[in-house]
Design an enzyme around this catalytic site. Structure first.
Site, PDB file in Angstrom:
ATOM      1  CG  ASP A   1     -11.691  -4.890 -21.336  1.00 16.36           C
ATOM      2  OD1 ASP A   1     -11.391  -6.104 -21.309  1.00 16.36           O
ATOM      3  OD2 ASP A   1     -12.287  -4.356 -22.296  1.00 16.36           O
TER       4      ASP A   1
ATOM      5  CG  HIS B   1      -2.156   0.822   1.067  1.00 18.73           C
ATOM      6  ND1 HIS B   1      -2.251   1.875   0.186  1.00 18.73           N
ATOM      7  CD2 HIS B   1      -3.366   0.762   1.693  1.00 18.73           C
ATOM      8  CE1 HIS B   1      -3.464   2.420   0.273  1.00 18.73           C
ATOM      9  NE2 HIS B   1      -4.149   1.768   1.189  1.00 18.73           N
TER      10      HIS B   1
END
Length: 467
Positions: free
Chosen positions: A390, A166
Site C-alpha cells: 500500500d 532475481h
C-alpha cells in the site's frame, strides 16, 4: 475458466529514465550473495505489476512523486539495491554497493483502469509500455538491480511496475522491500521490519559436501567435485497463452480426483500443480517412456532451526523440488499418482537439503536447473504478500507477476497468483503458455477433469489414443 489476452491498445508518454539514489550517503562495500542466490537459474530479471484505483482522499497527491521520494528514502537501509552485481572467481556473484541508484521511469497513459477489463490478470496488454525496457538495463552484471515505472492513468488510477534482478531476492524478499517503500510513502520514518543481509546463512559450507541427489540440476547420483551439469535446449514452437482461473468450485472439482481418504490433506498448490502436470503431459503427446519432470519451488522461510534465518532477511530462500514419472504412467493413472509424487518431492526439501544445494553450487560452477522439453516448473506466490503493498492508495486490485512465464524460456514455468474473477470470487490464476495445438488439447483435458467425476478405470490404451 479461461480468458485470452485483451486487445487493448493505448499510448504511453514517458519521461527520460532517471536514477533514483539513496536519500543519504550509504556505505561503500562489497557484499557476497549466497550460494542459493547466484545459481544460473536466477540470473535474470523478473517483472511485477500492481494496479491501484483512484482514491478520492488522495486527490492532489501525485503517485509518481510520492513513490519516487519514498523509494529514495527506502534505499538508505536497502542500499545494496542501489549497487551493481559483479562476478568473481568460480562465477561467484557479489554486490558492489556503489550507491548509483535504481532506474525510475515516470509515465502517463491515455487509458482508464476500467478499460483493462473486469478481471485483471496476466498476460496484460502493452506490458512493454507499462514497464519500459530501458536500453542496456537488463544485463545481470553492471546494470541497475531494479527498474521501476509508475504510470498515471486518465481516471486517477495508476500502475506500479517493477523489474528485479532475481539474484537479489525471492518473492517474499521483494514484497518486504516494496512494503517498506509503502510504509515510508504513508509517513513512516523507517521500515517496520529492518532489512537483514547476512547471506552467509545460505552459503556453502567449508568444505562443501553434497549430501543429497539433486535431480533438479540433472544429477542422477552424488557427484564428484569436478563434474559440471548440463541442460538441454527448450525447443517449443509458436506459443499460445491463456489465463485460467481456479476458484473454490474448480478446486473442489479437482480435489474429487484425489483419493477419498486424503482429499482434504492436500494443499491447493499440490492439487493444482499435479493437475497441471498431468494435463500438460497429455497435451504435449510425449513418448510413453519419456521422463516427465515437475519442479516445485519450496520456500524454507521460517523452517531453519540452527541457525534460524533472521527476520528481515530478503535473499532467496527456496529450493527446486523435483518429481519424475514416465509419461505413460502419469497419463493413465488417477490424479492421486501425481499428487503423491509432488508431495514426496516437496517433503525432501529440508534444512540439510538446502545446505546441500548451496554446496553443489560452489562445487559445480552454479549450474542452471534442468531445462528440457519435458520439464515443467510451478511457483506459488499466493502467500508472498504482493496484494498487501500500500503506497497510500490502499490495496492493489491486481498484484503480482506481470508475465505468464517464469524466466526466459517460454512455456517452461508458471506462477500461481491470487486473483478475483469477474464475480469478485477469490481464487488462483495461472497464465499457461503452450504450443498452439498442445494448448487446445490442454484445455480439453482440463475441462474434462473439471466436469467429469474421477474415473479410476480409465485404461492406458484409451488415454494414449487421446494423445
Amino acid at each position: 475458466m479461461a480468458a485470452q489476452s485483451s486487445a487493448l491498445v493505448f499510448k504511453v508518454h514517458r519521461r527520460e529514465p532517471e536514477l533514483v539514489r539513496p536519500a543519504k550517503p550509504t556505505p561503500y562495500e562489497v557484499k557476497l550473495l549466497s550460494d542459493i542466490d547466484d545459481q544460473e537459474g536466477l540470473r535474470f530479471h523478473i517483472p511485477v505489476v500492481q494496479f491501484y484505483k483512484h482514491v478520492p482522499s488522495m486527490r492532489g497527491k501525485d503517485p509518481v512523486a510520492v513513490i519516487r521520494r519514498a523509494l529514495s528514502e527506502t534505499l538508505v537501509p536497502y542500499y545494496p539495491f542501489a549497487g551493481r552485481l559483479r562476478e568473481g572467481p568460480n562465477r561467484k556473484l557479489m554486490v558492489e554497493c556503489t550507491g548509483e541508484g535504481v532506474l525510475f521511469v515516470e509515465a502517463d497513459a491515455d487509458v482508464r483502469l476500467t478499460e483493462f477489463g473486469d478481471q485483471l490478470q496476466p498476460p496484460f496488454p502493452c506490458m512493454k509500455e507499462l514497464l519500459f525496457d530501458v536500453p542496456g538495463s537488463n544485463a545481470v552484471l553492471h546494470s541497475p538491480l531494479l527498474l521501476i515505472q509508475v504510470t498515471r492513468l486518465k481516471c486517477g488510477s495508476f500502475i506500479f511496475a517493477l523489474r528485479l534482478s532475481h539474484c537479489m531476492s525471492d518473492a517474499p524478499g521483494l514484497v518486504q522491500f516494496m512494503s517498506a517503500i509503502g510504509e515510508i510513502a504513508r509517513g513512516s520514518h523507517a521500515p517496520s521490519i529492518p532489512p537483514v543481509w547476512e547471506r552467509h546463512f545460505l552459503s556453502a559450507r567449508s568444505p562443501p559436501r553434497v549430501t543429497h541427489t539433486h535431480r533438479e540440476y540433472g544429477q542422477q547420483a552424488t557427484i564428484d567435485d569436478n563434474k559440471t551439469m548440463t541442460t538441454m535446449p527448450h525447443n517449443f514452437d509458436s506459443m499460445a497463452q491463456i489465463s485460467f482461473f481456479f476458484g473454490c468450485s474448480q478446486l473442489s472439482a479437482l480435489r474429487r480426483h484425489a483419493p477419498p481418504h486424503l482429499r482434504q490433506s492436500y494443499s491447493r498448490f499440490e492439487i493444482l500443480a499435479s493437475c497441471l502436470w498431468k494435463c500438460r503431459t497429455v497435451a504435449l503427446r510425449p513418448d510413453p517412456e519419456e521422463t516427465m519432470r515437475m519442479i516445485c519451488l519450496v520456500s524454507m522461510r521460517g523452517k531453519f532451526s540452527y541457525p534460524p534465518l533472521p527476520i528481515g532477511y530478503y535473499g532467496n530462500t527456496f529450493a527446486f523440488a523435483v518429481a519424475e514419472a514416465p509419461a505413460g504412467e502419469l497419463c493413465r493413472n488417477p490424479l492421486g499418482y501425481a499428487l503423491d509424487l509432488v508431495r514426496k518431492a516437496k517433503g525432501e526439501v529440508t534444512e540439510e537439503y538446502m545446505k546441500s544445494v548451496a554446496d553443489l553450487m560452489a562445487l559445480t560452477g552454479r549450474p542452471d536447473f534442468l531445462k528440457t522439453r519435458w520439464t515443467y516448473l510451478v511457483s506459488d506466490v499466493t502467500r508472498a504478500g504482493f496484494e498487501t503493498v500500500d503506497f497510500g492508495w490502499g490495496s492493489p486490485v491486481y498484484a503480482g507477476p506481470a508475465e505468464p512465464d517464469v524466466g526466459p524460456v517460454p512455456g517452461l514455468a508458471n506462477f500461481c497468483i491470487p486473483c478475483k474473477n469477474k464475480k469478485g470470487e477469490d481464487g488462483i490464476v495461472l497464465a499457461i503458455s503452450l504450443p498452439t495445438q498442445a494448448m487446445e488439447r490442454f484445455v480439453k483435458e482440463l475441462e474434462s477433469m473439471l466436469k467429469s467425476p474421477p474415473n479410476e478405470t480409465k485404461t492406458f490404451t484409451h488415454v494414449m489414443s487421446a494423445l
